[in-house]
Design a protein around this motif. Structure first.
Motif, PDB file in Angstrom:
ATOM      1  N   SER A  80       0.832  -1.202   0.000  1.00 30.51           N
ATOM      2  CA  SER A  80       0.000   0.000   0.000  1.00 30.51           C
ATOM      3  C   SER A  80       0.869   1.255   0.000  1.00 30.51           C
ATOM      4  N   PHE A  81       2.046   1.173   0.644  1.00 28.12           N
ATOM      5  CA  PHE A  81       2.931   2.343   0.698  1.00 28.12           C
ATOM      6  C   PHE A  81       3.426   2.732  -0.689  1.00 28.12           C
ATOM      7  N   TYR A  82       3.653   1.729  -1.562  1.00 31.16           N
ATOM      8  CA  TYR A  82       4.173   2.031  -2.889  1.00 31.16           C
ATOM      9  C   TYR A  82       3.081   2.121  -3.947  1.00 31.16           C
ATOM     10  N   SER A  83       1.796   1.981  -3.520  1.00 28.82           N
ATOM     11  CA  SER A  83       0.717   2.063  -4.502  1.00 28.82           C
ATOM     12  C   SER A  83       0.283   3.508  -4.707  1.00 28.82           C
ATOM     13  N   LYS A  84      -0.633   3.691  -5.671  1.00 25.97           N
ATOM     14  CA  LYS A  84      -1.175   5.028  -5.912  1.00 25.97           C
ATOM     15  C   LYS A  84      -1.945   5.499  -4.688  1.00 25.97           C
ATOM     16  N   LYS A  85      -2.038   6.803  -4.548  1.00 26.16           N
ATOM     17  CA  LYS A  85      -2.679   7.401  -3.384  1.00 26.16           C
ATOM     18  C   LYS A  85      -4.079   6.831  -3.143  1.00 26.16           C
ATOM     19  N   ARG A  86      -4.840   6.648  -4.271  1.00 19.11           N
ATOM     20  CA  ARG A  86      -6.218   6.190  -4.113  1.00 19.11           C
ATOM     21  C   ARG A  86      -6.277   4.817  -3.476  1.00 19.11           C
ATOM     22  N   ILE A  87      -5.433   3.921  -3.999  1.00 13.45           N
ATOM     23  CA  ILE A  87      -5.433   2.554  -3.489  1.00 13.45           C
ATOM     24  C   ILE A  87      -4.955   2.525  -2.043  1.00 13.45           C
ATOM     25  N   SER A  88      -3.873   3.249  -1.759  1.00 11.25           N
ATOM     26  CA  SER A  88      -3.340   3.157  -0.411  1.00 11.25           C
ATOM     27  C   SER A  88      -4.293   3.780   0.605  1.00 11.25           C
ATOM     28  N   SER A  89      -4.998   4.859   0.225  1.00  9.22           N
ATOM     29  CA  SER A  89      -5.902   5.414   1.235  1.00  9.22           C
ATOM     30  C   SER A  89      -7.129   4.533   1.402  1.00  9.22           C
ATOM     31  N   ALA A  90      -7.549   3.830   0.328  1.00  3.31           N
ATOM     32  CA  ALA A  90      -8.656   2.883   0.477  1.00  3.31           C
ATOM     33  C   ALA A  90      -8.260   1.768   1.429  1.00  3.31           C
ATOM     34  N   MET A 100       5.832 -13.107 -14.186  1.00  2.00           N
ATOM     35  CA  MET A 100       5.369 -11.751 -13.878  1.00  2.00           C
ATOM     36  C   MET A 100       6.506 -10.930 -13.297  1.00  2.00           C
ATOM     37  N   LYS A 101       6.578  -9.706 -13.713  1.00  2.00           N
ATOM     38  CA  LYS A 101       7.653  -8.847 -13.226  1.00  2.00           C
ATOM     39  C   LYS A 101       7.406  -8.523 -11.758  1.00  2.00           C
ATOM     40  N   PHE A 102       8.474  -8.557 -10.974  1.00  4.04           N
ATOM     41  CA  PHE A 102       8.346  -8.276  -9.547  1.00  4.04           C
ATOM     42  C   PHE A 102       8.093  -6.786  -9.326  1.00  4.04           C
ATOM     43  N   SER A 103       7.106  -6.481  -8.546  1.00  4.70           N
ATOM     44  CA  SER A 103       6.864  -5.084  -8.223  1.00  4.70           C
ATOM     45  C   SER A 103       6.448  -4.984  -6.763  1.00  4.70           C
ATOM     46  N   ARG A 104       6.863  -3.898  -6.137  1.00  2.00           N
ATOM     47  CA  ARG A 104       6.554  -3.774  -4.711  1.00  2.00           C
ATOM     48  C   ARG A 104       5.057  -3.646  -4.470  1.00  2.00           C
ATOM     49  N   LYS A 105       4.350  -3.075  -5.483  1.00  2.00           N
ATOM     50  CA  LYS A 105       2.907  -2.895  -5.312  1.00  2.00           C
ATOM     51  C   LYS A 105       2.194  -4.225  -5.160  1.00  2.00           C
ATOM     52  N   THR A 106       2.640  -5.226  -5.927  1.00  2.00           N
ATOM     53  CA  THR A 106       1.922  -6.507  -5.918  1.00  2.00           C
ATOM     54  C   THR A 106       1.995  -7.182  -4.558  1.00  2.00           C
ATOM     55  N   LEU A 107       2.961  -6.798  -3.740  1.00  2.00           N
ATOM     56  CA  LEU A 107       3.066  -7.408  -2.411  1.00  2.00           C
ATOM     57  C   LEU A 107       1.816  -7.144  -1.574  1.00  2.00           C
ATOM     58  N   GLY A 108       1.152  -6.051  -1.872  1.00  2.00           N
ATOM     59  CA  GLY A 108      -0.019  -5.696  -1.077  1.00  2.00           C
ATOM     60  C   GLY A 108      -1.266  -6.456  -1.451  1.00  2.00           C
ATOM     61  N   ILE A 109      -1.211  -7.183  -2.583  1.00  2.00           N
ATOM     62  CA  ILE A 109      -2.427  -7.844  -3.064  1.00  2.00           C
ATOM     63  C   ILE A 109      -2.995  -8.856  -2.062  1.00  2.00           C
ATOM     64  N   PRO A 110      -2.159  -9.729  -1.472  1.00  2.00           N
ATOM     65  CA  PRO A 110      -2.752 -10.686  -0.533  1.00  2.00           C
ATOM     66  C   PRO A 110      -3.526 -10.003   0.591  1.00  2.00           C
ATOM     67  N   TYR A 111      -2.941  -8.929   1.122  1.00  2.00           N
ATOM     68  CA  TYR A 111      -3.614  -8.258   2.232  1.00  2.00           C
ATOM     69  C   TYR A 111      -4.878  -7.548   1.760  1.00  2.00           C
ATOM     70  N   ALA A 112      -4.816  -6.975   0.553  1.00  2.00           N
ATOM     71  CA  ALA A 112      -6.010  -6.309   0.023  1.00  2.00           C
ATOM     72  C   ALA A 112      -7.133  -7.324  -0.137  1.00  2.00           C
ATOM     73  N   VAL A 113      -6.806  -8.503  -0.683  1.00  2.00           N
ATOM     74  CA  VAL A 113      -7.812  -9.553  -0.849  1.00  2.00           C
ATOM     75  C   VAL A 113      -8.327  -9.989   0.521  1.00  2.00           C
ATOM     76  N   PHE A 114      -7.403 -10.130   1.459  1.00  2.00           N
ATOM     77  CA  PHE A 114      -7.782 -10.533   2.813  1.00  2.00           C
ATOM     78  C   PHE A 114      -8.768  -9.536   3.418  1.00  2.00           C
ATOM     79  N   LEU A 115      -8.454  -8.241   3.269  1.00  2.00           N
ATOM     80  CA  LEU A 115      -9.348  -7.219   3.824  1.00  2.00           C
ATOM     81  C   LEU A 115     -10.725  -7.291   3.181  1.00  2.00           C
TER      82      LEU A 115
END
Lengths: 269, 262
Positions: free
Chosen positions: A84-94, B1-16
């Motif tokens: 979330s820290f490295y995502s776009k503002k919208r995603i991270s604030s959601a 798939m190319k490694f990106s720091r953003k994708t690390l958040g996907i499991p938690y986003a799905v969990f939430l």
């Protein structure tokens, strides 16, 4: 006069907080089954505590549940915070907003709604322990997220870029550069998760298998019953936990003190 | 798939989504449907027409307000005295006040129950008083800690300036220290008030047979009445939302995280 008040008020509050626990601790070493009547010294409560099967399995179960859900919560919460820290503002604030829901929500509501979703709608049996573990991870992970985010914000973002420039693969840079810098946040999130899971009553009651008990659910059920053997063994348990908490706090303070001394010496040198 | 720091958040986003958002959606669905799955407002009208549930709502509001007030009246002087004292070992002392938080609450309430039984003989005589004592005993550290943290960070020169400019001690406190410690007070209130409305185990353990909002959910749960239970949960959620909007100042969001002092 002023000095007396300044001393008296905190002392009275400390008495209020500690007298019940201390009296229980004293009585846990006696044969009495009720506070007030003094009887002979005995260790039988402690023997019962560590030998009775249901008490032992309840303690072990609580600790395992706390460790397991804290590990899962730390993994999920940390990854979530980084993502979330490295995502776009919208995603991270959601994400930050949704993350706040279990923090603010009453545990009764969290437990009840999870139970409806998992048990009533999806039909997952409580005997599988899945609802219980998921419930505790839901309780704990948001706090890990909240402890890690500030560390990410404090981090110098150019370090990660430097690692990449120096030829590290992103994965390596993350493990070797980012993780060490947010480790303290992960650790405090993990300890917070442990304490939350150990103290939880509501989520466990709504999601646990009928035959499984955590310390909280066991104690609450025991106060409804009239088994004096269990009752006095729980006094012993309360004393053991009290001593453990004191020890942990002492060790933490000594560590912090030692670190401070070290820093001071280094600063002098 | 190319490694990106953003994708690390996907499991938690799905969990939430699965375990935080979805349960609330289901809660809404159950609250506004009847046993056969049809849309219905009956649960809502049930709640607001049944004197029992309304009585419970008012009883829990009263209990929560009393508990919060008692906690505040005890915690503020303690936090103020500790934060303004000249002792070097302040962190250790505040640690001693917060330590009970780490002992399982059910065991602490058991201890309190034994003492109260010794003093009162029979706990059934003073159900309201016992509940307030029990919850104060349970939640007091949560009120002391945020207030202490706020006052200890206050700039002492502000009070000194007020004194220099001619305010007496009482006035300096009322006009400078107290207003500046409001964020701590507010976050303390929010950490005591909501649990006090819902934590029915404390009542249960202290033999108080009266219901608060939390116990309603518990009783519908034992009766497998998901629809009415969901409605209660939803009403509670509404109260929590309103309360949070009223008290949320943004900067004190991590109060409960800081609550563990770790």
């Amino acid at each position: 006069m002023r000095k007396i008040i300044r001393c008296l008020v905190p002392c009275l509050v400390l008495l209020f907080l500690y007298v019940p626990i201390l009296i229980l601790a004293v009585y846990s070493f006696t044969e009495s089954t009720q506070i007030g009547d003094i009887k002979a010294f005995t260790l039988k409560n402690y023997v019962t505590l560590f030998t009775r099967e249901d008490l032992r399995s309840m303690i072990v179960g609580t600790v395992l549940l706390a460790l397991g859900s804290a590990v899962l919560a730390t993994l999920l919460g940390t990854l979530g915070a980084i993502g979330s820290f490295y995502s776009k503002k919208r995603i991270s604030s959601a994400m930050a907003t949704v993350n706040q829901i279990p923090v603010i929500n009453a545990d009764v509501v969290t437990g009840f709604s999870l139970c409806i979703l998992l048990v009533v709608v999806f039909g997952i049996g409580k005997d599988t322990y899945i609802p219980l573990v998921l419930g505790h991870v839901t309780l704990c992970a948001p706090f890990v997220y909240l402890s890690v985010i500030p560390k990410l914000k404090q981090m110098d973002s150019s370090l990660y870029e430097a690692a990449l420039d120096l030829g590290a693969r992103p994965r390596t840079a993350l493990l070797r550069v980012v993780i060490p810098q947010i480790l303290s946040g992960m650790i405090s999130g993990f300890s917070l998760a442990i304490t939350l899971s150990l103290d939880d009553y509501f989520i466990a009651t709504y999601t646990k298998p009928a035959t499984f008990n955590t310390i909280s659910t066991y104690v609450v059920n025991a106060t409804r019953g009239s088994q004096t053997e269990v009752k006095t063994a729980l006094w012993a348990l309360s004393t053991v936990i009290f001593v453990l908490v004191i020890l942990i706090v002492l060790v933490m303070n000594l560590n912090a003190g030692a670190a401070e001394n070290r820093n001071r010496k280094e600063a002098k040198a | 798939m190319k490694f990106s720091r953003k994708t690390l958040g996907i499991p938690y986003a799905v969990f939430l989504l699965l375990f935080v958002v979805a349960p609330l959606v289901v809660l809404f669905y159950y609250a506004f449907t009847n046993g056969t799955g049809e849309f219905s407002l009956k649960n809502l009208t049930d709640f607001f027409s049944d004197p029992n549930t309304l009585g419970t709502l008012f009883y829990s509001l009263l209990l929560a307000m009393t508990t919060t007030l008692v906690c505040l009246l005890i915690a503020y002087p303690v936090a103020y005295i500790l934060a303004t004292s000249k002792m070097k070992s302040k962190p250790v002392i505040i640690m001693i006040f917060v330590m009970p938080m780490w002992i399982n609450f059910s065991l602490r309430i058991t201890a309190l129950k034994e003492i109260l039984t010794l003093i009162e003989g029979n706990l059934a005589f003073y159900p309201f008083l016992n509940s307030v004592i029990g919850m104060t005993y349970d939640f007091l550290p949560f009120m002391i800690l945020p207030i202490y943290n706020t006052i200890v960070k206050l700039d002492g020169s502000l009070t000194e300036a007020a004194r220099d400019l001619g305010a007496n001690e009482r006035r300096a406190f009322m006009r400078v220290t107290l207003p500046l410690s409001m964020p701590g007070i507010i976050s303390g209130i929010s950490m005591v008030f909501l649990p006090a409305m819902t934590n029915y185990v404390v009542l249960d353990m202290l033999n108080n047979s009266t219901f608060i909002m939390g116990s309603l959910i518990g009783s519908y749960f034992s009766a497998h009445n998901w629809h009415n239970g969901s409605m209660i949960a939803l009403v509670l959620l509404g109260i929590i939302c309103v309360f949070t909007l009223l008290t949320d100042r943004g900067d004190e969001k991590d109060a409960r995280t800081g609550g563990a002092l770790l």
